[in-house]
Scaffold this motif. Sequence first.
Motif, short mmCIF file in Angstrom:
data_model
loop_
_atom_site.label_atom_id
_atom_site.label_comp_id
_atom_site.label_asym_id
_atom_site.label_seq_id
_atom_site.Cartn_x
_atom_site.Cartn_y
_atom_site.Cartn_z
N THR A 45 0.84 -1.20 0.00
CA THR A 45 0.00 0.00 0.00
C THR A 45 0.87 1.24 0.00
OG1 THR A 45 -0.11 0.10 2.41
CG2 THR A 45 -1.81 -1.21 1.28
N ILE B 91 -5.77 8.08 -0.74
CA ILE B 91 -4.99 7.19 -1.63
C ILE B 91 -4.09 6.25 -0.84
CG2 ILE B 91 -5.02 8.98 -3.42
CD1 ILE B 91 -2.02 9.42 -2.81
N CYS C 28 -4.35 2.55 -1.57
CA CYS C 28 -4.13 2.14 -2.97
C CYS C 28 -2.74 1.51 -3.09
CB CYS C 28 -4.25 3.33 -3.90
SG CYS C 28 -5.93 4.00 -3.96
N GLU D 60 -4.51 12.58 -5.89
CA GLU D 60 -5.21 11.97 -7.03
C GLU D 60 -5.55 13.05 -8.05
OE1 GLU D 60 -9.47 9.78 -8.12
OE2 GLU D 60 -8.86 10.02 -6.02
N LYS E 283 -4.93 4.16 -10.16
CA LYS E 283 -5.62 4.10 -8.87
C LYS E 283 -6.30 2.74 -8.74
CE LYS E 283 -8.96 6.39 -5.87
NZ LYS E 283 -9.98 7.44 -5.73
N SER F 267 -7.26 -0.06 -5.56
CA SER F 267 -7.24 -0.32 -4.11
C SER F 267 -6.52 -1.63 -3.84
CB SER F 267 -8.66 -0.37 -3.55
OG SER F 267 -9.33 -1.54 -3.99
N TYR F 268 -5.85 -1.68 -2.68
CA TYR F 268 -5.09 -2.89 -2.30
C TYR F 268 -6.02 -4.09 -2.14
CZ TYR F 268 -1.62 -5.78 0.07
OH TYR F 268 -0.76 -6.80 0.41
#
Length: 607
Positions: free
Chosen positions: A447, A480, A483, A517, A592, A594-595
Amino acid sequence: MKLFDFQNQFHRLRRASKRRSIQLVISISFTLVAIISMSFMAMAFYTNYINTSRQNAIDNDEKIVEQISWNLNSYLRNMMGVSNSMYYSVIKNLDLTSDSMTKEMDILYEANKDDLISIACISQDGALISAAPIATRKTGVDFTEQSWFSDTEEEKAENFHFSEPHVQNMFESDNYRYYWVVSLTRSIDLNYMGYIRRGILLVDMNYSAIEQMFMKANESGEGYVYLIDSNGEIIYHPAQKAIYSGLANENNIVAASYDDGNYIETFEGNERAVIVKTVGYTGWKIVSVTPVKELIGESFQLRVFMLIILTITIFMILFGNLFIARVVTDPIKKLEDSIGVIDAGMLDEDVIFIGGTHEIRHLGRTIKSLVVQMRTMMEESVAEQKEKRKSELNALQAQINPHFLYNTLDSVVWMIESEKYPEAISMITSLASLFRISLSKGNNIITIRDEITHAKNYLAIQKVRYKNKFEANIDVDPAIEDCITIKLIIQPLIENAIYHAVGDLYDEGVIDIKGYEKDGDIYIEVKDNGMGIPPEKLKDLLKEKGKSQGKGSGIGLWNINQRINLYFKEDYGLKIESELDVGTTAIIHLPKISYQDYMGGDGNEKK
């Protein structure tokens, strides 16, 4: 052959099959060939029919003209025979001082009265010598004023003159009935006791006899036949009264200039065929006129009939071609559909259709073999690429210079010897956290939060070593932090900023780390206020030959850019901006993601 070559072949074949159906191409091609061939045949047949019909009509008109000419010539020869008989057999043998021709003239008239109206012999000065059937001249009539008299007076005795049609009203009639006649006149010699005087022999032919000949020929059809003299003056015309009254027109003057034969002329906007035949002895011309549309008969009905037949035939050919094309192309269509399944990503050789003609079966077997090779090569390529990527990433991320570890541990030893235990403990804790995040359980993706934590630990160690000669500010948007990013991409940028920019400044160095972002993507900036990078060096920093050398981690800017490219394609990567005496900014561009979405439900990194 490469894997991509196989895929490109499939894509081209698929796109071609979507653009043009072979069944449709065959059907349209055969239909067009058949239609064009039939159209040529129909045009040739129609043209031949029109030409034949026209020629037949012209031939028929010529026969009619020939028949009229023969009848008219026979009639005229008969009338000239009457004139010759009267002159050579009677008048030439008489001495008019004592002899009379009345009896012979009456006999001759009675023998030909169906074709004659009158016969008369007139002296040069206009005196009536004899006439039949009535020998009395009407009061006030002067023969010398008649056009036929003046036209004949100067002619030789052998020459005949034919007048225009006119009403014969020079003689007394009990029933007051007068007839239309054509006067046949000739100059004659009259004997008066050996003294020769000139005179005129008049034979008034019955105009109705000529009229009947032409009326019979004009009974049917749109064409007609008329008669003119050598000057074009009308002797007979079916619309004679309308022409004389100005209600109709005729091209008679031009027709008089035609030699015998066939002509196509345009008169008053109408195309018409004209046949001209000259009548012997008279100079008269028989003219047959037929509109061209009349020559080809029922051409409109023929065109409609041919159009109907052609339309029906085209539909039969079209449906026949569709049926035949379907029978021929069905195996190809099935093969095309099975290729579509492969194009969708299903590399299963069992779905390939094999059937139809020998050529199509051979093509199916070839494609089936190709699919097996593609699948094998794809599996090998995927495994090879996976191992290659793993090796490259591991090699890139393993380039941590032991020099940094040595200096850090040396600083820790110095702190312990100086009994600065809290500082030593903090430094060892930061170093442990640094290595923990670097390892990340073997995962290459972490992340942004962990990557920022790694950067903070690195800054904590470096601030101790550089005795707080620089200031570091971190501003990352919390939205973020969850992410994903590739690990160890911010720390090398900070390291470069320390070693090459702010490390040599005293209480003036500033490093700003910012994450945000923009336009749906993530940007992380590492900015320093160092001396900047010369343009000639800046352009080579992201090239392999410009990767970091000398002091530092050994992870150059080129390596960071390559790692991002490997994971996220070339749309993403690293960009360097610098201005001399102002500073340098390194900008990381990431997608972008997400983890949680990236890792999935099993908690393992996707390969």
